[in-house]
Design an enzyme around this catalytic site. Structure first.
Site, mmCIF file in Angstrom:
data_model
loop_
_atom_site.group_PDB
_atom_site.id
_atom_site.type_symbol
_atom_site.label_atom_id
_atom_site.label_comp_id
_atom_site.label_asym_id
_atom_site.label_seq_id
_atom_site.Cartn_x
_atom_site.Cartn_y
_atom_site.Cartn_z
ATOM 1 N N GLY A 66 30.646 29.845 78.880
ATOM 2 C CA GLY A 66 30.943 28.603 79.005
ATOM 3 C C GLY A 66 31.293 28.215 80.345
ATOM 4 O O GLY A 66 31.265 28.638 81.300
ATOM 5 N N ALA A 69 34.151 29.618 82.339
ATOM 6 C CA ALA A 69 33.842 31.004 82.853
ATOM 7 C C ALA A 69 32.913 30.871 83.947
ATOM 8 O O ALA A 69 33.042 31.602 84.991
ATOM 9 C CB ALA A 69 33.121 31.679 81.778
ATOM 10 N N LYS A 239 47.913 27.018 91.565
ATOM 11 C CA LYS A 239 47.566 26.146 92.955
ATOM 12 C C LYS A 239 48.809 26.690 93.705
ATOM 13 O O LYS A 239 49.866 26.579 93.742
ATOM 14 C CB LYS A 239 47.700 24.864 92.461
ATOM 15 N N ASP A 293 47.251 15.708 78.064
ATOM 16 C CA ASP A 293 46.147 16.394 78.878
ATOM 17 C C ASP A 293 47.073 17.020 80.402
ATOM 18 O O ASP A 293 46.526 18.020 80.552
ATOM 19 C CB ASP A 293 45.082 15.828 78.892
ATOM 20 N N HIS A 298 50.877 20.350 82.856
ATOM 21 C CA HIS A 298 50.897 20.466 84.338
ATOM 22 C C HIS A 298 52.193 19.928 85.100
ATOM 23 O O HIS A 298 52.786 20.535 85.779
ATOM 24 C CB HIS A 298 49.541 19.846 85.035
ATOM 25 N N ARG A 401 56.845 14.903 95.643
ATOM 26 C CA ARG A 401 57.302 14.198 96.679
ATOM 27 C C ARG A 401 58.698 14.129 96.354
ATOM 28 O O ARG A 401 59.221 13.628 95.514
ATOM 29 C CB ARG A 401 56.790 12.962 96.995
#
Length: 823
Positions: A66, A69, A239, A293, A298, A401
């Site tokens: 996919g 991947a 991240k 989403d 996140h 911030r």
């Protein structure tokens, strides 16, 4: 990888010291020979133990052909191999999918062609390691339970053949969530490792659509796997700038201890902007939208890293996850006024094209959202956290911030300000996630704050780049640091999975806490018409946000040409507040938001008038869910309210401890009292819990409350009483056919409710009718039938207690939203 080969060792015999002479040395003492022999044996046993500790790890990538991947996961697995080769484990990599073996291997091989090594690795060494990785990787079709049994047997055979010990298995679910349960069932029944080896299963978002679906999925997966075996991935936690938030706070505790709080932080912004639109992903976006989403996962995870209390040991996964859960529990509930939503103009046309919708179709799915969040804790009380994300915006950038308050006023022109010294420059800490003008991950600290400490082996100070500005300030204003080597988020998270570090993943408790926080807002926005914006730089200031008390709004009015065309849903502003009469008393009707705003303003006006004439304001409030929005409005939007001169009373109370979530007082405390400055001696909860008993007649709690009212409220006449109306016509805790409280001399009574908890304490109807003003708040479609019925009946409190509300010398005003009044 290197591996000890099994050998046969002859039994050692102690040599004769006299037979091992060295012409250059004196013969060794017999005691030294014994010591050397023991040392050699210990070293040999250590080597053999090291051999035994080395284990084999099988990594199964489900969905190996996919997009995810191909783009990230194979490269992440290759990086894991580069990091771990030659250490304690051997590996095998199994790419799996539903595709037939021959075609599946071709697709997987194509993905493996693009594997790359770090730039500082010699090409020959890279080629050697890449060749090893390819030889360790194979493709297999996994569709049935038998396929999973075969895989398990093959792994066991490999381990036995190579004389290894199986350390564990990792299954990475890079597949749609609807496939999770069937795969989980097959792994649990047919492909678990044997005793002594661990199992780790990895899931990609989305983890549900709302609280209910997330709960259902969690329950199903929990029937196959233990909590410690499950790793839910939010790749933002991998991240580099995000992963460094907690370590940064820990390494700079001394500098931050006095700054990281409501006394010094003005606001926090958590931002993710994208230039791309949703074209090609419309079917996904129509189901999820930007809040599900991006914000629910996140940005919320980042919020937790900023707002949570710092554990003593940030390396402890259990401590980090527990503190994160406690931070979730401190989030103040969201309402419609907490958010604004938008949609780029081309979205509906794209949806019509991709989903084959009719020409008149207009989607309400938001592609932009800004949400105002508050954390109800001593550290963060009153500090606004703004979460914002959108598609088709003017730039691609992500950052956190933390802006600190600045009380300084400098006389000289800005060009004379020294970045290291001037207190007038903005004081901020920025975790720059990526992209933007800076283009790479970074942590920036204003020079007028402090010089930060970061791990020297992995972060380095950024070189000066003249002309570069970050959030409007030149880079020279900051101590700026970036990673010595940029790493993809998935390679970091795969390493954490391999090493069993769970703090970078989402537990079931944290997942459900997040959905519990977001679901009410999502429900309230389900029919909200998003503001249209052109996209890109053309959007201009159309999406600029403004904080107003506890609410978030757009700064600018939307131009007329951007309003949706015919067939679009009406907005609340399309309707004026309706003034009429109901049961011969004034009626005010509007959409819920405007109705609550009007009622709050009317209560404030009554309070100011009472304080001006009598020096105090006695307000009796009902419990339940309807007044919650009113309490929040009073707390956050009415700063002129004379709270210092207000006495708060309860209209009714459930017979539970005041700390119980079902207590009306607890609702009042959560949504109003903790946000205002009201003298504690002006708060009058009902005494339902006396002598460790609940509403016992012999404790005379009702008589005690009546006595308190008589002593403090002139003529026992409240300035304003707020009531509701139940679907059976009850009000306060006065129910149809109630034997007490509907007439007589008693001011406060004990009653029985048909709903749990059954025992209640309530103001009586005669006491309510002594009030100077009574406001009845009725909201929701479920109240439509009783509203119609009560409009036609006379004064029959035995059947419908609400019909007995008629102040003897005061005013009755009905406040109904359109759904209750018009259906």
């Amino acid at each position: 990888m290197l591996r000890f080969e099994p050998r046969t060792f002859a039994r050692a015999t102690t040599p004769d010291p006299g037979s091992m002479l060295n012409p250059y040395t004196e013969p060794l003492h017999p005691g030294l020979w014994k010591m050397l022999t023991v040392a050699m044996c210990v070293a040999l046993v250590g080597c053999l133990q090291a051999q035994e500790l080395r284990g084999h790890v099988s990594i199964v990538l489900l969905g190996a052909t996919g997009d995810l991947a191909k783009k990230y996961l194979w490269q992440g697995l290759f990086q894991l191999y580069l990091d771990e080769v030659g250490k304690d484990h051997s590996f095998s990599f199994h790419g799996a999918a539903l595709t037939a073996p021959e075609q599946g291997w071709k697709l997987m091989a194509k993905a493996l062609e693009s594997l790359s090594c770090p730039s500082d690795m010699a090409p020959s060494h890279c080629a050697e390691l890449k060749d090893q990785f390819l030889r360790l990787s194979q493709y297999r079709q996994l569709k049935t339970a038998e396929d999973y049994r075969t895989l398990s047997k093959d792994i066991e055979a490999q381990v036995k053949q190579e004389d290894l010990r199986e350390a564990g298995r990792i299954f990475y679910f890079s597949v749609p969530p609807f496939a999770y349960v069937d795969i989980a069932r097959n792994i649990n029944s047919s492909c678990r490792p044997g005793p002594g080896a661990w199992l780790r299963v990895v899931f990609e978002k989305p983890f549900g659509h709302d609280h209910l679906s997330a709960q259902q999925l969690a329950t199903e997966l929990g029937s196959f796997f233990q909590e410690e075996e499950m790793y839910r991935v939010d790749h933002y936690l991998g991240k580099q700038a995000v992963a460094q938030i907690l370590p940064f706070r820990d390494q700079n505790r001394k500098a931050l201890d006095g700054l990281w709080n409501r006394h010094h932080v003005e606001r926090v912004e958590i931002i993710m902007k994208e230039t791309v639109d949703a074209e090609g992903r419309i079917s996904f976006y129509e189901e999820y939208g930007v809040i599900r989403d991006v914000l629910q996962n996140h940005l919320t995870e980042i919020l937790m890293l900023v707002a949570m209390e710092l554990p003593l040991n940030v390396s402890s996964s259990a401590a980090v996850l527990q503190h994160k859960l406690e931070a979730f529990r401190g989030l103040r509930g969201l309402n419609k006024g907490s958010a604004v939503v938008g949609q780029y103009q081309a979205y509906s046309a794209q949806a019509r094209r991709e989903l084959q919708k009719p020409e008149g179709f207009h989607s309400l799915t938001p592609t932009f959202a800004g949400v105002l969040v508050h954390v109800d804790s001593l550290r963060w009380e009153g500090v606004p956290f703004t979460l914002m994300s959108g598609k088709a915006l003017d730039e691609r950038v992500g950052y956190v911030r933390v802006l600190f308050k600045n009380q300084a006023f400098c006389i000289q022109h800005e060009r004379h300000w020294a970045p290291e010294q001037s207190p007038c420059l903005p004081r901020q800490i920025i975790f720059h996630i990526g992209h933007g003008e800076l283009s790479h991950p970074a942590i920036l600290v204003s020079r007028n704050l402090f010089r930060p400490s970061l791990p020297a082996h992995s972060w380095a100070e950024v070189q000066e780049r003249p002309g570069l500005r970050v959030l409007g300030r030149p880079l020279s204003d900051f101590y700026a640091y970036s990673p010595l080597r940029e790493r993809d988020a998935y390679s970091i998270l795969l390493s954490h999975i391999f090493h069993g570090r769970k703090e970078s993943f989402i537990t079931t408790e944290n997942l459900l806490a997040s959905w519990d926080f977001w679901t009410p807002l999502l429900d309230s926005l389900a029919h909200e018409v998003p503001r249209l914006y052109p996209g890109g730089a053309d959007t201009g200031c159309l999406l600029d946000l403004e904080l107003n008390g506890g609410h978030l709004s757009f700064s600018q009015q939307q131009p007329e040409q951007l309003v949706p065309g015919p067939g679009s849903a009406p907005k609340p502003s399309d309707f004026q507040v309706l003034r009429a009469r109901y049961r011969e008393s004034p009626l005010i009707s509007a959409w819920p938001e405007e109705l609550i705003s009007r009622l709050a303003s009317d209560i404030e006006a009554s309070a100011l008038q009472a304080v001006q004439h009598f020096g105090k304001f006695h307000l009796a409030l009902s419990g339940g869910s309807s007044p919650i929005a009113l309490f929040q409005q009073l707390a956050m939007g009415h700063y002129s309210f004379p709270w210092a001169h207000t006495h708060l009373w309860l209209v009714d109370e459930r017979c539970v401890p005041l700390s119980d979530p079902d207590s009306n007082f607890q609702g009042l405390q959560a949504h109003l009292l903790q946000h205002i400055r009201l003298p504690y001696y002006n708060i009058h909860p009902m005494p339902v819990h006396l002598h460790q008993r609940l509403c016992a007649e012999e404790d005379q709690g009702a008589q005690t409350y009546a006595g308190e009212i008589s002593a403090l409220v002139a003529n026992s006449s409240f300035d304003l009483v707020l009531l509701g109306m139940g679907t059976d016509g009850h009000t306060a805790s006065l129910f149809p056919q109630s034997p007490t409280g509907l007439d007589g001399e008693q001011l406060v009574v004990l009653t029985q409710s048909p709903f749990r908890p059954h025992q209640r304490m309530s103001l009586s109807l005669p006491l309510i009718n002594r009030a100077k003003k009574v406001a009845v708040l009725v909201m929701g479609r479920t109240k439509r039938d009783i509203t119609m019925l009560v409009s036609r009946v006379g004064q029959e409190p035995r059947k419908w207690p609400i019909s007995g509300v008629l102040p003897s010398s005061g005013q009755l005003v009905w406040y109904m939203d359109y759904e209750a009044f018009l259906g």
